[in-house]
Each structure stands twice: as structure tokens, then as C-alpha cells.
Motif scaffolding. Structure first.
Motif, short mmCIF file in Angstrom:
data_model
loop_
_atom_site.label_atom_id
_atom_site.label_comp_id
_atom_site.label_asym_id
_atom_site.label_seq_id
_atom_site.Cartn_x
_atom_site.Cartn_y
_atom_site.Cartn_z
N VAL A 37 0.87 -1.18 0.00
CA VAL A 37 0.00 0.00 0.00
C VAL A 37 0.90 1.23 0.00
O VAL A 37 1.72 1.40 0.92
CB VAL A 37 -0.93 0.02 1.23
CG1 VAL A 37 -1.80 1.28 1.22
CG2 VAL A 37 -1.80 -1.23 1.28
N VAL A 38 0.78 2.05 -1.02
CA VAL A 38 1.58 3.27 -1.08
C VAL A 38 0.76 4.41 -0.48
O VAL A 38 -0.30 4.76 -1.00
CB VAL A 38 2.00 3.61 -2.52
CG1 VAL A 38 2.89 4.86 -2.52
CG2 VAL A 38 2.74 2.45 -3.15
N GLY A 39 1.24 4.97 0.61
CA GLY A 39 0.54 6.05 1.30
C GLY A 39 0.18 5.68 2.72
O GLY A 39 -0.73 4.87 2.94
N GLN A 231 0.25 -7.54 -5.37
CA GLN A 231 -0.77 -6.52 -5.57
C GLN A 231 -0.27 -5.18 -5.03
O GLN A 231 0.46 -5.14 -4.03
CB GLN A 231 -2.07 -6.91 -4.87
CG GLN A 231 -2.72 -8.16 -5.45
CD GLN A 231 -3.87 -8.66 -4.60
OE1 GLN A 231 -3.68 -8.96 -3.41
NE2 GLN A 231 -5.06 -8.73 -5.17
N LEU A 232 -0.69 -4.11 -5.69
CA LEU A 232 -0.24 -2.77 -5.31
C LEU A 232 -1.45 -1.86 -5.20
O LEU A 232 -2.26 -1.76 -6.14
CB LEU A 232 0.72 -2.23 -6.38
CG LEU A 232 1.19 -0.76 -6.22
CD1 LEU A 232 2.05 -0.61 -4.96
CD2 LEU A 232 1.96 -0.32 -7.46
N ALA A 233 -1.58 -1.18 -4.06
CA ALA A 233 -2.66 -0.22 -3.86
C ALA A 233 -2.07 1.18 -3.82
O ALA A 233 -1.19 1.47 -2.99
CB ALA A 233 -3.42 -0.50 -2.56
N ILE A 234 -2.54 2.05 -4.71
CA ILE A 234 -2.08 3.44 -4.76
C ILE A 234 -3.08 4.29 -3.98
O ILE A 234 -4.22 4.46 -4.41
CB ILE A 234 -1.96 3.93 -6.22
CG1 ILE A 234 -0.93 3.09 -6.97
CG2 ILE A 234 -1.60 5.40 -6.27
CD1 ILE A 234 -0.87 3.38 -8.47
N VAL A 235 -2.65 4.80 -2.83
CA VAL A 235 -3.55 5.56 -1.95
C VAL A 235 -2.79 6.81 -1.51
O VAL A 235 -2.40 6.95 -0.35
CB VAL A 235 -3.99 4.72 -0.73
CG1 VAL A 235 -5.19 5.38 -0.04
CG2 VAL A 235 -4.35 3.29 -1.13
N VAL A 236 -2.58 7.74 -2.44
CA VAL A 236 -1.69 8.87 -2.17
C VAL A 236 -2.35 10.23 -2.45
O VAL A 236 -1.66 11.22 -2.67
CB VAL A 236 -0.38 8.74 -2.98
CG1 VAL A 236 0.43 7.56 -2.49
CG2 VAL A 236 -0.64 8.61 -4.47
#
Length: 414
Positions: A37-39, A231-236
Motif C-alpha cells: 500500500v503506497v501512502g 498486488q499494489l494499492a495506490i492511496v496517495v
């Protein structure tokens, strides 16, 4: 003898007693995680938390280029409400509000949720009609709101001027279980819970690239090295378009500054939250006695965390007319955040053109209130590939014209 400020002492005491040293110290990343999770703001940490709690996925890293909760989560005015017109919006915001009710017990960390009540002032005949329509929609959605007259508004907010020459108060939409929470505590509580489940929260680690192969995500490049993931979650938030471009696709969002400011502390004088959408200003009183005031977004795209001064002037001028008591207060501090705005002022919680990459963005100026619901829905989307809370918020709605227009329906994007 070495001297310490009261803030330094309080910070060290918090670290000692809350047991979140592991998150604070930022472990070195492993070579591979199931989910990245990015962010490390509220939405990102909530996503990681519900991945672990609800779906049993704990091989998770939360990557943050700055510090935990240092973005929009720590820069908002903490308003919580769910009185939206459109059904998809009402569903996810009410899920968030209901989770806020028990969040302190759930996280074993006091997030200072205060369901003090929230008023949205009707100051034009158009607003009155719109808010009454929302009350009827909320009843069908199972959300407790009501319309009250100006005399009742005055009873709830004695310091208000209901007879303003430019902005008279014709009534208000009242959500009794709306309110506020402590923004920093929400981030800290989720972080401590994620850390306790064995997740890594890695601060001061900027993403410099997204690696894909055959249309599927392989991992990310960071200032601390390469990290693989399934898996990659972009939460920025405001930087979502930057991350999306690294992954090879574009997002229909614009980044603008939104600002807020607080007055010097005064004795208790207002125990509800008041939103005045005609003048795009809103105000509540913090536990420390400061009057917390928010304004509108800048009229131009930017990545500053300050905001332009004309909004301070316009919003304060209007609120002084509505609340004459604040006219002689001094402004204690002012700040801004970077918000991501979609065309219909509704969020994006969606799969993307790259397999294994998910995006959570577009909350605009109302992201804080949605944190628990957003995290719950995003975790379900990642773990199961589908969530009823996210069905209407996919990227494909912009191509298909299925807009969830809250800019008009809610009267304001907050």
C-alpha cells in the motif's frame, strides 16, 4: 541539565505507552510482499488494517515518502458526516461514520470521536430545496437527518446571527450523529494496529517507479531499493496522478490546494459543527478551544501545502457576518493540503488497466470522514476482487458517463 519542550515529552510518552515504536522506527523493507500500500495516511493505513483484520492478509507493507499521517490526514478539519444525496455516496460515507462510532474500541486507541451533531446551513431558497430533498433521500437510505428552522438553529448555536443581510439563515440540515474525530489519532491508531499484526510501515521511502511485465504489476522501485509484490494499492491523494503515470495509465483528477486555519483558543461557545456552503466556509471548536475554520479550494492546479490568501479573506469575512463573536479573534495558524478532484466530485476506488494495481483517490475535500469506510471497501476490493461499496466508483464510469455528481447534489464537495 538538558531541557525538553512539552511537545517532545508528550511525543515520547505517546511512543512509550501506545506501543507503536515499530511503526515509528520504519523497518527496512523485505524483498517481497503480498500487498504493498503506497501512502501511510488514513486511507492507506485503514486499507492495510482491514486487509489484516477482515481478510487475514498480513504480509503487507505500507510505504510512505514522508512521515506517518503527515499528508492530508493531518491537515484537515476533521468533519464526519454521511448526509449525501446519491445512494453510492451515502452508502460508503455511512459505512465510515458507523465504523467511527466504535473505532476507539476496535483499535484500542482513543480517536476522540465526537458525535456532537452537524448543521449544514440553508442560506438561499435554492439550498433549502436541495437540503430538504437530501433529507428525504437520507430517510430512504436509512440515514438519520432532519430539516430544522432558523429558530432551532439559533437554539443549537447561540452565537450565530440568523438575520445576516447577505447570508440569512433560512434553516439547516441536521445530522445528529455527525461530528469530528482527532485526525492524528486516527492515523496513529490504525498504524499501531497494523504494526501489531506484523505489517511493515516504512517511512521516508519514496516510490520512484512502478515495475510491470505483461500488463501485470511486479513491484516498485523506491529510495530504499526494489520491492516485489503481488498486488499494489495506490492511496496517495493529490499525488495519485503522478503514481498512475509511473504505472503507465492516466487518472481523471486534478490536484489543488485546500486550506484551513484556527483561531487562538477561547472558552467553549459552540458544541456543534456548522457548514455554510453558500460562502464555502465551515467551523467547529476544538477541545483546546480553537475555532477550526475551513475554506474552499484554490482556483488553479498546484501542489503547495499553503493555499492562497484570498480564500482566507473571503471565508473569514463571510463567517464573521454569520458569527459576529469571532470578529476580534487572532488567527493562530494556517495550513493547506493537496486534494485530488474528479469531475463529478466523487472518489475512485477501482481496479486499473494494470493487473494487480488498485487505486483509491479522488476524495477531493472530504476524505477524512470516509477513512474507515474507504479502507474497509478497498481491502475487500483487493482481497476478493469485488466490493459492493466500490461498484459505482470504478474508473470505467468516466468512459461510460455514469457520473455520481455530488458537486451539485451535496451543494459542496466536502
Amino acid at each position: 541539565m538538558k531541557r525538553y519542550s512539552i511537545f517532545a515529552v508528550a511525543r515520547e510518552a505517546l511512543r512509550y505507552h501506545s506501543g507503536w515504536e515499530r511503526a515509528w522506527r520504519s523497518p527496512e523493507p523485505k524483498k517481497r510482499y503480498k500487498v504493498i500500500v503506497v501512502g501511510a495516511g488514513g486511507h492507506g493505513l485503514a486499507t492495510a488494517y482491514y486487509l489484516g483484520k477482515v481478510h487475514g492478509i498480513t504480509d503487507v507493507a505500507v510505504i510512505e515518502k514522508g512521515w506517518l499521517g503527515g499528508g492530508n490526514t493531518g491537515r484537515n478539519t476533521t468533519i464526519i458526516r454521511s448526509n449525501y444525496l446519491q445512494d453510492p455516496s451515502a452508502a460508503i460515507y455511512e459505512k465510515a461514520r458507523s465504523l467511527y462510532e466504535d473505532l476507539s474500541q476496535d483499535l484500542n486507541y482513543n480517536v476522540m470521536f465526537s458525535p456532537r451533531g452537524l448543521l449544514m446551513l440553508g442560506q438561499t431558497e435554492h439550498e433549502v430545496r436541495g437540503y430538504k430533498r437530501t433529507v428525504h433521500a437520507n430517510r430512504l437510505q436509512g440515514i438519520d437527518t432532519e430539516w430544522i428552522g432558523p429558530e432551532q438553529v439559533k437554539e443549537l448555536v447561540p452565537i450565530i446571527n440568523i438575520d445576516g443581510p447577505r447570508y440569512p439563515v433560512l434553516g439547516a440540515l441536521l445530522q445528529k450523529r455527525g461530528g469530528t474525530a482527532r485526525h492524528d489519532a486516527v492515523a496513529w491508531g490504525y498504524a499501531r494496529a497494523c504494526s501489531a499484526m506484523g505489517m511493515d510501515i516504512i517511512q521516508k521511502c519514496e516510490v520512484t517507479g512502478v515495475r510491470t511485465e505483461g500488463g501485470k504489476v511486479q513491484g516498485i522501485s523506491t529510495t530504499k531499493g526494489e520491492i516485489d509484490c503481488e498486488q499494489l494499492a495506490i492511496v496517495v491523494a493529490g499525488h495519485s496522478s503522478v503514481m498512475a503515470e509511473m504505472a503507465g495509465f492516466r487518472l481523471p483528477i486534478e490536484s489543488v490546494a485546500l486550506q484551513a486555519w484556527v483561531s487562538e483558543p477561547i472558552k467553549p461557545c459552540m458544541d456543534v459543527v456548522v457548514m455554510a456552503n453558500t460562502v464555502h466556509g465551515y467551523m467547529s471548536q476544538s477541545d483546546k478551544g480553537e475555532m477550526v475554520i475551513g475554506g474552499g479550494t484554490d482556483g488553479f492546479n498546484n501542489y503547495t501545502q499553503r493555499g492562497s490568501w484570498h480564500h482566507v479573506e473571503e471565508t473569514t469575512r463571510a463567517l464573521v457576518e454569520t458569527f459576529p463573536i469571532i470578529s476580534r479573534l487572532k488567527m493562530l495558524r494556517q495550513w493547506g493540503g493537496i486534494v485530488d478532484m474528479t469531475g463529478d466530485r466523487s472518489p475512485i476506488l477501482s481496479k486499473t488497466p494494470v493487473e494487480g494495481i488498485f487505486v483509491n483517490c479522488g476524495w477531493g475535500t472530504g476524505g477524512f470522514k470516509a477513512i474507515p469506510g474507504s479502507g474497509f471497501a478497498m481491502a475487500e476490493l483487493i482481497a476478493r476482487g469485488h466490493s459492493p461499496l466500490t461498484d459505482e466508483f470504478g474508473l470505467d464510469r468516466f468512459r461510460e458517463g455514469r457520473f455520481i455528481d455530488e458537486s451539485v447534489a451535496a451543494g459542496v464537495a466536502h
